[in-house]
Design a protein around this motif. Structure first.
Motif, mmCIF file in Angstrom:
data_model
loop_
_atom_site.group_PDB
_atom_site.id
_atom_site.type_symbol
_atom_site.label_atom_id
_atom_site.label_comp_id
_atom_site.label_asym_id
_atom_site.label_seq_id
_atom_site.Cartn_x
_atom_site.Cartn_y
_atom_site.Cartn_z
ATOM 1 N N GLU A 179 -62.415 26.552 -99.697
ATOM 2 C CA GLU A 179 -61.676 27.481 -100.561
ATOM 3 C C GLU A 179 -60.243 27.701 -100.070
ATOM 4 O O GLU A 179 -59.346 27.944 -100.873
ATOM 5 C CB GLU A 179 -62.402 28.823 -100.639
ATOM 6 N N LEU A 180 -60.047 27.581 -98.759
ATOM 7 C CA LEU A 180 -58.705 27.767 -98.204
ATOM 8 C C LEU A 180 -57.718 26.781 -98.836
ATOM 9 O O LEU A 180 -56.556 27.111 -99.076
ATOM 10 C CB LEU A 180 -58.762 27.575 -96.687
ATOM 11 N N LEU A 181 -58.196 25.592 -99.127
ATOM 12 C CA LEU A 181 -57.321 24.551 -99.672
ATOM 13 C C LEU A 181 -56.941 24.825 -101.122
ATOM 14 O O LEU A 181 -56.001 24.215 -101.642
ATOM 15 C CB LEU A 181 -58.006 23.181 -99.554
ATOM 16 N N PHE A 182 -57.683 25.730 -101.770
ATOM 17 C CA PHE A 182 -57.381 26.039 -103.170
ATOM 18 C C PHE A 182 -56.561 27.314 -103.332
ATOM 19 O O PHE A 182 -56.207 27.693 -104.435
ATOM 20 C CB PHE A 182 -58.688 26.174 -103.975
ATOM 21 N N VAL A 183 -56.290 27.998 -102.205
ATOM 22 C CA VAL A 183 -55.513 29.237 -102.291
ATOM 23 C C VAL A 183 -54.075 28.934 -102.701
ATOM 24 O O VAL A 183 -53.491 29.606 -103.529
ATOM 25 C CB VAL A 183 -55.543 29.993 -100.936
ATOM 26 N N ARG B 260 -53.021 23.698 -107.071
ATOM 27 C CA ARG B 260 -54.449 23.630 -106.793
ATOM 28 C C ARG B 260 -55.032 22.242 -107.045
ATOM 29 O O ARG B 260 -56.133 21.962 -106.643
ATOM 30 C CB ARG B 260 -55.198 24.662 -107.648
ATOM 31 N N THR C 104 -56.848 36.751 -102.868
ATOM 32 C CA THR C 104 -56.205 35.447 -102.621
ATOM 33 C C THR C 104 -56.092 34.612 -103.889
ATOM 34 O O THR C 104 -55.681 33.456 -103.836
ATOM 35 C CB THR C 104 -56.996 34.643 -101.567
ATOM 36 N N LEU D 17 -58.223 33.236 -105.668
ATOM 37 C CA LEU D 17 -59.184 32.149 -105.857
ATOM 38 C C LEU D 17 -60.011 32.407 -107.105
ATOM 39 O O LEU D 17 -60.510 31.478 -107.735
ATOM 40 C CB LEU D 17 -60.101 32.033 -104.634
ATOM 41 N N TYR E 137 -55.142 33.403 -94.583
ATOM 42 C CA TYR E 137 -56.545 33.634 -94.916
ATOM 43 C C TYR E 137 -57.457 32.783 -94.051
ATOM 44 O O TYR E 137 -57.238 31.584 -93.876
ATOM 45 C CB TYR E 137 -56.744 33.314 -96.403
ATOM 46 N N PRO F 234 -61.345 31.876 -94.190
ATOM 47 C CA PRO F 234 -62.581 32.047 -94.961
ATOM 48 C C PRO F 234 -63.786 32.257 -94.048
ATOM 49 O O PRO F 234 -63.716 32.017 -92.846
ATOM 50 C CB PRO F 234 -62.724 30.748 -95.749
ATOM 51 N N ILE G 297 -49.841 22.231 -96.586
ATOM 52 C CA ILE G 297 -50.505 22.771 -97.777
ATOM 53 C C ILE G 297 -49.959 24.162 -98.094
ATOM 54 O O ILE G 297 -49.817 24.547 -99.251
ATOM 55 C CB ILE G 297 -52.040 22.800 -97.568
#
Lengths: 213, 281
Positions: free
Chosen positions: A79-83, A87, B47, B49, B76, B78, B99
């Motif tokens: 999920e960190l990669l989608f923050v 995206r 965040t 998401l 963040y 997780p 990223i």
């Protein structure tokens, strides 16, 4: 920055990152050159070339794309990669896909010396590979599984080989017929349309992806 | 300042967060709650998401969905963290810095700063898969610190860690700049006892409590008793057994009860206050 990211993604794959290059620059020449020596630039060799390139090359065209997605769909903490935006990984996928096609182009340019229509076959290959791109993009973010994506993509390429079509079409595309206007109309153009739809769908499911581990 | 106003989130017909309003200013916040309380869902809403109503979450007065730079202010970690296991610590940090769109100039120094702050500098060239669980968590903390974000969110940061690593985490948090907003989500009360300025207790998607640690302790004031294990059998449903321990007298129980009992009252702890809220004592 995207180049560094791609380089690190490929570094993460370790040996697996070399597989498409080994297929293109080692296995394919080792397969093709002895046959060329034996049969010469004949119809039989051309048929083999068509069968080989239409089944083997498309599957490996999505190899890098599928495996760099592993972190995004299977890793703990994905999920960190989608923050952070963007995206979607579409840019990375397109760059890697284009890189593969460029490598394949090298082979086709060499084949020009044997078969003058090689570049037309290269165009046919691009259309088939784009469909594979779309299929794997959708599968990755709907199945959330790299092994399943690989299996289904492989099954599709085997199906294309095993299902003889009386009349080739965009889905069961394997044809030993040389590229002509018929192939362009009945196979390539529909494949481009299907690929665009699948890639757009892939982007959509990528953006909406919330299967976090 | 991070403000949440009337945030609701449901999945299908299940409402996970129910009209929640809370403000996070600078300082360290403990986000407590049992499993399924909505802590992770709240964090994922913060965040972005999960999509939220446009005005539900604002950062310094601007709705986060309209704020282009909002996520650059967020670090963040997780609940589970195990990314890029085949890269070295440095490369994994470089990837995550990329990223997060951290500017390229000075990125090497930034990586070294963050890795040093979590005491992983001696393993910076080691592959992530060779690190122990605690070290991987520390790497996760380091990546959250990249870019020096104003908001730091740690979701269950000490889950699965041994006591030494938990202490190390508390030390890392204690060294953080107090002008930041740090949110530590956990169901382990001892994680936040010594690190947090304020506590928010979530239960079934609602805020049951928001205040200081002392305020949470006071919730259990006059309700905490120490009795022998034998005596708890006579009390029946009038009490909730909070914990047990053995001393010279035998097995003793720390109980919570709203009734006035004739047993020894003791000073409440943070955990007592938390359990009083959860159990409705």
């Amino acid at each position: 920055m995207i180049w560094r990211r791609i380089a690190l993604h490929l570094k993460c794959l370790r040996f697996f990152s070399f597989v498409p290059l080994i297929v293109l620059f080692v296995i394919s020449p080792l397969t093709f050159i002895p046959l060329l020596n034996h049969y010469g630039p004949s119809d039989a060799l051309y048929s083999f070339l068509l069968e080989y390139t239409q089944t083997v090359f498309p599957f490996f065209s999505v190899w890098w794309i599928i495996f760099i997605s592993r972190e995004y769909i299977e890793s703990d903490g994905n999920e960190l990669l989608f923050v952070f935006k963007p995206r979607t990984l579409l840019r990375e996928y397109l760059i890697l896909f284009a890189a593969y096609l460029l490598c394949a182009l090298v082979l086709y340019l060499l084949l020009l010396s044997v078969f003058p229509t090689a570049l037309l076959e290269y165009f046919r290959l691009i259309c088939i590979c784009l469909v594979y791109f779309g299929i794997s993009y959708v599968l990755m973010y709907t199945t959330s599984s790299v092994p399943l994506t690989v299996l289904i993509t492989l099954a599709y390429s085997l199906m294309a080989m095993a299902v003889p079509s009386e009349q080739v079409n965009a889905v069961f595309y394997l044809s030993l017929q040389r590229f002509d206007g018929d192939i362009l109309k009945t196979v390539c153009i529909p494949q481009l349309i299907i690929a665009c739809v699948l890639i757009a769908l892939g982007c959509f499911v990528n953006k909406k992806y919330i299967r976090y581990r | 300042m991070l403000k949440i106003d009337n945030l609701s989130k449901k999945f299908g017909r299940k409402k996970v967060i129910n009209d929640l309003s809370i403000t996070f200013e600078s300082g360290v916040y403990g986000l407590l709650g049992p499993n399924g309380a909505g802590k992770t869902t709240l964090i994922r809403c913060i965040t972005q998401l999960y999509s939220t109503d446009p005005a539900a979450i604002t950062f310094d007065g601007t709705p986060v969905q309209r704020s282009d730079g909002y996520l650059s202010h967020v670090g963040y970690l997780p609940q589970k963290f195990g990314l890029f296991r085949d890269l070295s610590v440095y490369d994994a940090m470089a990837m995550l810095a990329d990223i997060k769109r951290i500017p390229r100039g000075g990125i090497k120094d930034e990586i070294y700063r963050c890795v040093e702050s979590v005491n992983l500098i001696d393993r910076i060239n080691s592959k992530v898969k060779t690190l122990s669980g605690g070290m991987v968590k520390r790497l996760g903390i380091a990546q959250a610190l990249l870019g020096d974000p104003e908001i730091l969110i740690f979701d269950e940061p000490t889950a699965g860690l041994d006591p030494e690593e938990r202490l190390r985490f508390k030390l890392i948090v204690s060294k953080l700049d107090r002008s930041k907003t740090v949110i530590i989500s956990t169901h382990i009360v001892s994680d936040i006892e010594t690190t947090c300025d304020r506590v928010v207790v979530l239960n079934s998607g609602n805020v049951d409590f928001s205040g200081s640690c002392d305020d949470l302790c006071r919730v259990a004031a006059g309700k905490v008793y120490v009795v022998s294990q034998e005596d708890t059998k006579t009390l029946g449903g009038r009490c909730f057994v909070q914990s047990q321990y053995r001393d010279e007298s035998g097995v003793m129980c720390r109980i919570l009860s709203a009734d006035e009992l004739s047993y020894e009252k003791v000073s409440p702890t943070l955990e007592d206050g938390y359990m009083c809220l959860l159990k409705g004592v």
